[in-house]
Motif scaffolding. Structure first.
Motif: not given
Length: 283
Positions: A214-225, A260-266
């Motif tokens: 999962p850590a391999d995906l994290r920087p790509f997901v963070a950048e997308a967010v 990354p940390p998101l609110s319930t709505a996010e």
């Protein structure tokens, strides 16, 4: 409600020739609605969007809409069509006459198969994109990272069309930081277009199939967010293709872990509301 915004169904005997590649042997079998429902039930997913599977013929639309009619979990269908075809409007009109036509929510060609990175800049393709917009449908883009600049130009030029970037534009996650650097700039251009959304889908198969974490995906997901915001991102399993690297539950768990940390709505946006809004799903 959790919505899986991207999965496939197919019968191998129906002509999915891309499955003949030796490395695809683990998914070279039929995957039908009953198989899907079993996965959804186990993972706690409520609704889905069924996407064309690379067969690249108009007859597939009838099959996919038929699946959706018989499977209440499928809230929408993205069918194949050629945007450069002068008869595109007639093709879409034909889809509208099929059983289940009310579930047609988008069109997807196989842009990734075009050798020209500027394919979407062609005048006949731009005309087709406007035809899709006039039909009230979304446009799913499955493309390579080198094609992203053309996708961004098309999104700016056809602001009335809802662009949906599949698999985040297929960044080379297996290349780590180098893959991130090559992808981040072009995808940022697309994210600047307000009519563009993106799917957090297909990422495990852009990583190393056999050794990904999962850590391999994290920087790509963070950048997308960071670039799109949760309100323009949606979860997609890319099942059953994901089975090359992970089962359905593992894909969902990995995305849940690396966001990354998101609110319930996010989080509600990523896991359902963005898909409902973008595809205008009647859930």
């Amino acid at each position: 409600m959790i919505v899986d915004a991207h999965h496939h169904l197919w019968r191998v005997e129906d002509g999915y020739r891309w499955l003949d590649a030796p490395e695809l042997a683990p998914i070279r079998r039929s995957f039908l609605p009953a198989d899907l429902v079993a996965e959804l039930t186990a993972a706690g997913v409520d609704r889905t969007v069924l996407v064309e599977g690379g067969r690249c013929d108009t007859a597939e639309a009838e099959t996919l809409l038929g699946y959706a009619v018989g499977c209440p979990a499928i809230a929408g269908v993205v069918a194949w069509a050629d945007p450069a075809d002068p008869a595109l409007a007639e093709t879409i009109a034909g889809y509208r006459r099929l059983p289940g036509a009310e579930l047609l929510v988008g069109i997807r060609p196989q842009v990734q198969a075009e050798t020209d990175p500027d394919y979407l800049d062609r005048p006949e393709v731009r005309r087709g994109l406007r035809t899709i917009a006039e039909a009230g449908l979304a446009f799913d883009v499955v493309c390579r990272a080198d094609q992203l600049p053309a996708v961004a130009r098309a999104a700016r030029d056809v602001p009335e069309l809802r662009f949906v970037l599949d698999h985040l534009g297929k960044p080379a996650i297996r290349d780590g930081a180098a893959g991130l650097a090559a992808w981040a700039g072009p995808v940022a251009e697309l994210a600047a277009a307000p009519n563009a959304t993106a799917k957090l889908s297909g990422l495990v198969t852009e990583a190393d199939w056999r050794r990904w974490l999962p850590a391999d995906l994290r920087p790509f997901v963070a950048e997308a967010v960071r670039l799109f915001g949760p309100e323009r991102l949606m979860f997609g399993s890319d099942w059953p293709v994901c089975r090359l690297a992970a089962d359905y539950g593992a894909v969902l768990a990995a995305l849940t872990e690396v966001l990354p940390p998101l609110s319930t709505a996010e989080r509600s946006a990523v896991f359902g509301e963005t898909a409902v809004r973008t595809y205008r799903l009647g859930t």
